[in-house]
Enzyme design. Structure first.
Site, mmCIF file in Angstrom:
data_model
loop_
_atom_site.group_PDB
_atom_site.id
_atom_site.type_symbol
_atom_site.label_atom_id
_atom_site.label_comp_id
_atom_site.label_asym_id
_atom_site.label_seq_id
_atom_site.Cartn_x
_atom_site.Cartn_y
_atom_site.Cartn_z
ATOM 1 N N LYS A 31 3.872 -6.251 1.967
ATOM 2 C CA LYS A 31 4.097 -6.265 3.415
ATOM 3 C C LYS A 31 4.698 -7.591 3.874
ATOM 4 C CE LYS A 31 1.320 -3.647 5.831
ATOM 5 N NZ LYS A 31 0.125 -3.124 6.551
ATOM 6 N N HIS B 214 -2.319 2.539 -2.648
ATOM 7 C CA HIS B 214 -3.302 2.528 -1.560
ATOM 8 C C HIS B 214 -2.932 3.435 -0.385
ATOM 9 C CE1 HIS B 214 -0.599 -0.747 -0.130
ATOM 10 N NE2 HIS B 214 -1.027 -0.452 1.088
ATOM 11 N N HIS B 215 -1.695 3.915 -0.320
ATOM 12 C CA HIS B 215 -1.316 4.880 0.711
ATOM 13 C C HIS B 215 -1.050 6.277 0.133
ATOM 14 C CE1 HIS B 215 -1.264 2.531 4.373
ATOM 15 N NE2 HIS B 215 -0.567 1.575 3.783
ATOM 16 N N ASP C 178 -1.561 -5.412 -0.062
ATOM 17 C CA ASP C 178 -0.512 -5.480 0.965
ATOM 18 C C ASP C 178 0.470 -6.618 0.736
ATOM 19 O OD1 ASP C 178 -0.796 -3.291 2.583
ATOM 20 O OD2 ASP C 178 -2.069 -4.273 4.066
ATOM 21 N N ASP D 159 -8.977 1.018 2.729
ATOM 22 C CA ASP D 159 -7.840 0.574 3.538
ATOM 23 C C ASP D 159 -7.833 1.263 4.893
ATOM 24 O OD1 ASP D 159 -5.262 -0.806 3.895
ATOM 25 O OD2 ASP D 159 -4.401 1.192 3.767
#
Length: 451
Positions: free
Chosen positions: A326, A375-376, A323, A404
Site C-alpha cells: 500500500k 489478505h483480500h 499492507d 484485516d
C-alpha cells in the site's frame, strides 16, 4: 476449517542476513518516493564505492551500508501532507523534486508551478500553488524534518547504531548550509549523511542519463549541495564502465562489510516487521495502527485456534507486513473522503500483489509473502488480487483475512466512523463460510470484545 488445505510448513529462519531483508523491503520505500524499484540498492552501491575510495574503516562502512538501504524509511510520514498540500499524487511530487535544485529559487518555483494541482482545474491549480507558496521554506523544512526524524527512529528501532540514524537524519542537509531540516553545513553534517545525499542524487540522475549525468550533477553541485572530497571520489569512477553496469542488476551483498554482517534472527525479524509496519501505517492518518492491530488480532485468533508457535510467528510477521504494498498507493486515493472511481479501485486492488512481490524478494519469506499477499482473498473466489478459492487458502491466510476486516471495521475511516465490536461481528457473520472462514469468525467472537 472446512475446505482448507493442509497447512504448509512455515518459513525457517536460517542464517538470514539483515541486508537481504532490508534490501528487499527497500523496494517498498522506493515506490513511496516515486523512484524506480532498486533505487535504494543502487544508491547503496554508489555510496559504498565512495566509502571505499575514502578508505573508511569497516565499522563506519557497516553503519553507512545499512543507512543507505534505510535512507527513505521516513518517507511515508509526510505523504498525506504532501498530497494534500500539492493536490496530486505524493510520489509524483517527490520524484520530480529529486530532479530539482530546490536551493535555487527559480527552479523551486518552476517545480511548484508544474506540480501543484497538476491535472486539475485552473481554480484547483491556483489554490494548491498558493498553498505551497504560502508554506514556503518553513513548510518544506517541516515536511523534511518529519521525514528525517521518522527515518532515524526506524533505524534505531531495528537496532542500528547512531552513525546510521544520524546519517538518515542528515540526508537532506547541504554542504553550504542550504539544506534541511537543520540547515547545518560542512563538517557539521555527519560524513555518512554527506555520502547519502550525494549517492541518492547521483542514482536519480544516473536513471535519467547514465554515468555522465550522475557525475555532471555532482560537479555542478560541488561545494553547494555536496562535500567536494566526496564529489572527487565519485567522478573518479566515471570511466569505470563495469561499476555503472552493476547498477542495472544491483546486488548489495557484494559491498557489505564482511566483518560486521548483521544477522536477521527471530528477534531482529520481529523488530524489522514492527518497524516497517509503522512505516506502512504512517502513510495515512486513517491507518495509524492498522498493521499492529491486524497482527494483534491475528495472533489472538491463532492462539484461540491452537496454531503451533512457528506458524504463529510467520502469521504475526505476515500480518505486520501485509499492507506494505500500500506504500505504492497514492494518498489521493487512500485518504479520499468519497467513493473511489474504477481506476482508483484498480490501483487499490493491486496492493496485495505488490506486498507479495516485495516480501518474496527475501529467500526465507516464501510462506510469509504468500500469506500476506492473500489478505483480500475470499473463500468463494470473490477476493483479490488472484481470485483464490477455499481449496487454495490455508488456515493462516484465512485468519489474516478475518483479522484485516475486523480491524478495518473497528477503525475510523475517511468515509465512516469506527464501529463497535457487536456491529463488526454482525457485519462479518453475513459472510461466514462464503467469503470468510467460519472457524476464524467463531474465534473472533471470543477475541474481539476484549479489544
Amino acid at each position: 476449517m472446512e475446505g482448507a488445505p493442509t497447512n504448509r510448513p512455515t518459513d525457517a529462519v536460517v542464517d538470514l542476513q539483515l541486508s537481504e531483508v532490508l534490501s528487499a523491503l527497500s523496494h517498498a520505500l522506493d515506490i513511496t518516493e516515486g523512484q524506480v524499484p532498486g533505487h535504494a540498492e543502487r544508491s547503496c552501491l554508489i555510496g559504498m564505492r565512495i566509502a571505499a575510495a575514502l578508505d573508511l574503516d569497516d565499522e563506519t562502512r557497516s553503519s553507512l551500508f545499512y543507512a543507505l538501504l534505510l535512507k527513505d524509511a521516513g518517507c511515508s510520514s509526510n505523504a498525506a501532507k504532501v498530497a494534500a498540500l500539492f493536490g496530486v499524487d505524493d510520489a509524483t511530487v517527490k520524484s520530480s523534486r529529486r530532479l530539482t535544485d530546490t536551493s535555487s529559487t527559480p527552479q523551486a518555483l518552476l517545480h511548484v508551478l508544474r506540480t501543484a494541482g497538476a491535472g486539475g482545474s485552473m481554480l484547483a491549480r491556483g489554490k494548491h500553488t498558493a498553498a505551497v507558496l504560502r508554506s514556503g521554506r518553513a513548510g518544506a523544512r517541516s515536511l523534511i524534518e518529519l521525514r528525517c526524524e521518522r527515518g532515524a527512529a526506524v533505524a534505531r528501532a531495528i537496532g542500528l547504531d547512531e552513525i546510521a540514524a544520524r546519517a538518515i537524519m542528515d540526508v537532506d542537509e547541504h554542504w553550504d548550509g542550504g539544506g534541511y531540516p537543520a540547515g547545518i553545513s560542512g563538517d557539521q553534517i555527519s560524513l555518512a549523511g554527506r555520502v547519502l545525499c550525494l549517492a541518492q542524487t547521483a542514482e536519480v540522475f544516473w536513471e535519467h542519463g547514465g554515468a555522465s549525468a550522475a557525475c555532471e550533477i555532482a560537479r555542478k553541485r560541488r561545494q553547494t549541495w555536496f562535500d567536494p572530497a566526496l564529489v572527487d571520489a565519485l567522478v573518479g569512477l566515471e570511466g569505470d564502465a563495469r561499476f555503472w553496469r552493476s547498477l542495472e542488476t544491483p546486488s548489495v551483498t557484494t559491498v557489505e562489510p564482511t566483518e560486521h554482517v548483521m544477522v536477521a534472527d527471530d528477534a531482529r525479524l520481529d523488530l524489522v516487521a514492527h518497524a516497517f509496519a509503522s512505516i506502512v501505517d504512517a502513510k495515512s492518518p486513517y491507518t495509524g495502527r492498522h498493521s499492529e492491530g491486524v497482527a494483534a488480532i491475528s495472533d489472538a485468533l491463532a492462539a484461540q485456534l491452537e496454531l503451533d508457535d512457528g506458524t504463529r510467528a510467520t502469521l504475526r510477521r505476515a500480518a505486520l507486513l501485509h499492507d506494505i504494498g500500500k506504500l505504492g498507493v497514492s494518498n489521493r486515493i487512500l485518504d479520499k473522503p468519497g467513493p473511489l472511481v474504477p481506476a482508483e479501485w484498480d490501483t487499490v486492488r493491486r496492493h496485495p500483489q505488490w506486498s507479495m512481490e516485495i516480501l518474496a524478494r527475501v529467500s526465507a519469506f516464501d510462506d510469509l509473502a504468500r500469506i500476506a499477499g492473500a489478505h483480500h482473498e475470499r473463500l468463494d473466489g470473490r477476493g483479490y488480487h488472484r481470485g483464490l478459492t477455499a481449496t487454495e487458502l490455508d488456515q493462516p491466510s484465512r485468519i489474516l483475512a478475518v483479522a484485516d476486516v475486523a480491524e478495518a471495521l473497528s477503525a475510523e475511516r475517511p468515509y465512516r466512523s469506527a464501529l463497535d465490536a457487536d456491529e463488526v461481528l454482525r457485519i462479518m457473520r453475513r459472510d461466514a463460510n462464503r467469503g470468510l472462514d467460519g472457524g476464524a469468525l467463531d474465534a473472533l467472537e471470543e477475541v474481539l470484545p476484549e479489544r
